[in-house]
Design an enzyme around this catalytic site. Structure first.
Site, PDB file in Angstrom:
ATOM      1  CG  ASP A 289       0.755  79.813  46.796  1.00  0.00           C
ATOM      2  OD1 ASP A 289       0.950  79.074  47.558  1.00  0.00           O
ATOM      3  OD2 ASP A 289      -0.448  79.665  46.207  1.00  0.00           O
TER       4      ASP A 289
ATOM      5  CG  ASP B 247       0.033  83.145  39.424  1.00  0.00           C
ATOM      6  OD1 ASP B 247       0.415  84.230  39.758  1.00  0.00           O
ATOM      7  OD2 ASP B 247      -0.710  82.242  39.840  1.00  0.00           O
TER       8      ASP B 247
ATOM      9  CB  CYS C 183       0.068  73.293  20.280  1.00  0.00           C
ATOM     10  SG  CYS C 183      -1.594  72.743  20.379  1.00  0.00           S
TER      11      CYS C 183
ATOM     12  CD  GLN D 228      -2.282  92.675  48.788  1.00  0.00           C
ATOM     13  OE1 GLN D 228      -3.589  93.211  48.466  1.00  0.00           O
ATOM     14  NE2 GLN D 228      -2.288  91.163  48.579  1.00  0.00           N
TER      15      GLN D 228
ATOM     16  CB  CYS E  36      -3.455  73.253  16.822  1.00  0.00           C
ATOM     17  SG  CYS E  36      -4.434  74.229  17.787  1.00  0.00           S
TER      18      CYS E  36
ATOM     19  CB  CYS F 295      -2.086  77.067  17.569  1.00  0.00           C
ATOM     20  SG  CYS F 295      -1.514  76.040  18.779  1.00  0.00           S
TER      21      CYS F 295
ATOM     22  N   GLY G 142       0.517  80.209  50.637  1.00  0.00           N
ATOM     23  CA  GLY G 142      -0.544  79.603  51.069  1.00  0.00           C
ATOM     24  C   GLY G 142      -1.855  80.518  51.360  1.00  0.00           C
ATOM     25  N   GLY G 143      -1.544  81.748  51.594  1.00  0.00           N
ATOM     26  CA  GLY G 143      -2.738  82.827  52.177  1.00  0.00           C
ATOM     27  C   GLY G 143      -3.977  82.727  51.387  1.00  0.00           C
TER      28      GLY G 143
ATOM     29  CG  HIS H  54      -4.936  75.179  21.795  1.00  0.00           C
ATOM     30  ND1 HIS H  54      -4.294  75.621  21.084  1.00  0.00           N
ATOM     31  CD2 HIS H  54      -5.624  76.215  22.490  1.00  0.00           C
ATOM     32  CE1 HIS H  54      -4.619  76.870  20.750  1.00  0.00           C
ATOM     33  NE2 HIS H  54      -5.589  76.974  21.439  1.00  0.00           N
TER      34      HIS H  54
END
Ligand SMILES: [Zn+2]
Length: 387
Positions: free
Chosen positions: A92, A285, A325, A208, A328, A323, A94-95, A354
């Site tokens: 990113d 993200d 994983c 924006q 699990c 799941c 940093g803002g 998980h």
């Protein structure tokens, strides 16, 4: 010079499946990027992330700039080599952290003046500086510095802020092109002492305009006019109603070039991701899966559970029976609750494994559904199962 490319392989309504190619490998989209704030995803190793199928990491420029510093990382050959992660990385600008973490920040046309939350030292983050830091880090995708506005905002304030973000985007792009032009064919070279540790870096612009459709449309058009490798939708998930967010995502995505990836920043719940994919978003993200894991909240196919609740004290079922994983397959809710209440480090690790698995698997199923032209029925079924 840039090996960055994007190809849409399937569409289903407005949803798209595609392949993003970078110098550090390919990313299948729609993609979720785990957040590795300090160059690591809290609680898990890179080996875990690779085995979960994470194809791209997000790392935070603000944190790495303050500690250990982008100069030090550049001298180590860039962020990939420094943190030992060979797959793609997005940084990113940093803002967002300056706006949310830093002390005594003031914004003017030059950039964001702030004091470090670590030692109080004074800094100025300009559009050029944010570009320079990310050049030294050598991420595969760099983001422009934008002005992060609080919600709600008056229309006039939102317009003024949007205009400033556009001026900053122009400056960031000019700086990016100068650095990339100076990098030549060498692995790294200096422009004003700034190292370009990844000559194949791409730069994304950010749309924006708060919750005002006409501002979003204008911001998208003028950001595309500047010309970036791809475009992000910023300034959402800041407290606006969920249906407003979906509406703005849809209207903004429609204004972005169909042949470039679209990245919805900082969002969201699994339901938000599905709704955004339905409106043409390709990249995500969010700290939710990792942060909530550390707080004992698990995302499951039947909704969220808080593992600390007494009802799980003697519950022998895995967190999510659907799941497969590591967590699990091997551990019960009863055991995970015990680890959490005991403050055992394994609690954060197992819960994070998980939650990330759940997110990455949801994206995998979304991609599959799009490829088979069944995204809409996937979406309906997903919502139904959680009611
Ligand atoms: Zn699991």
């Amino acid at each position: 010079m840039s090996t960055f490319s994007f190809r849409v392989t399937h569409t289903d309504g407005a949803a798209r499946r595609g392949v993003l190619t970078t110098a550090h490998g390919v990313v299948e989209t729609p993609a979720f990027m785990p957040v590795g704030t300090q160059g690591a995803v809290k609680g898990v190793t890179h080996r875990d992330l690779e085995s979960l199928g994470a194809e791209i990491l997000l790392s935070n420029t603000y944190h790495l700039y303050l500690r250990p510093g982008d100069d030090l990382i550049a001298r180590r050959g860039g962020l990939h080599r420094f943190i030992g992660w060979s797959r793609p990385i997005l940084t990113d600008s940093g803002g967002y952290q300056v706006f949310s973490l830093a002390a005594r920040r003031t914004i003017d046309e030059s950039g964001a003046h702030f004091r470090s939350h670590l030692d109080g030292s004074a800094h100025l983050l300009t559009p050029e500086k944010a570009t320079d830091i990310q050049s030294q880090l050598g991420s595969d995708v760099a983001m422009v510095l934008d002005e992060c506005m609080a919600y709600p905002a008056e229309r006039d304030v939102a317009r003024t802020s949007m205009e400033r973000t556009l001026r900053w985007a122009r400056r960031a792009r000019d700086r990016f092109l100068t650095l990339q032009g100076a990098s030549g064919s060498a692995r790294s070279s200096a422009a004003d002492g700034v190292l370009v540790t990844n000559p194949c870096q791409a730069q994304f612009g950010i749309v924006q305009g708060s919750i005002f459709p006409e501002l979003r449309e204008e911001s998208a058009r003028r950001t595309v006019d500047i010309g970036f490798e791809a475009y992000a939708i910023g300034g959402l998930s800041v407290g606006e109603p969920i249906d407003v967010m979906h509406e703005i995502v849809g209207r903004t995505a429609r204004c972005l070039p169909p042949d470039r990836p679209r990245y919805l920043m900082g969002t969201g719940t699994p339901d938000d991701l599905i709704e955004a994919v339905a409106r043409g978003v390709d990249m995500f993200d969010c700290v939710l899966p990792t942060r909530n894991a550390r707080n004992g909240q698990l995302f499951t196919s039947e909704g969220r559970i808080n593992i600390k609740n007494a009802q799980y004290a003697e519950d022998d079922r895995p967190p999510d029976p659907a799941c497969d994983c590591y967590t699990c397959r091997n551990f019960s809710r009863s055991y995970l609750r015990h680890l959490f209440l005991a403050g055992e480090m394994n609690a954060a690790t197992l819960n994070t494994l998980h939650n990330l698995s759940f997110y990455l698997d949801t994206l995998r199923r979304i991609r599959e559904a799009i490829a088979f032209g069944q995204f809409e029925s996937f979406r309906v079924e997903y919502v139904r199962r959680r009611q």
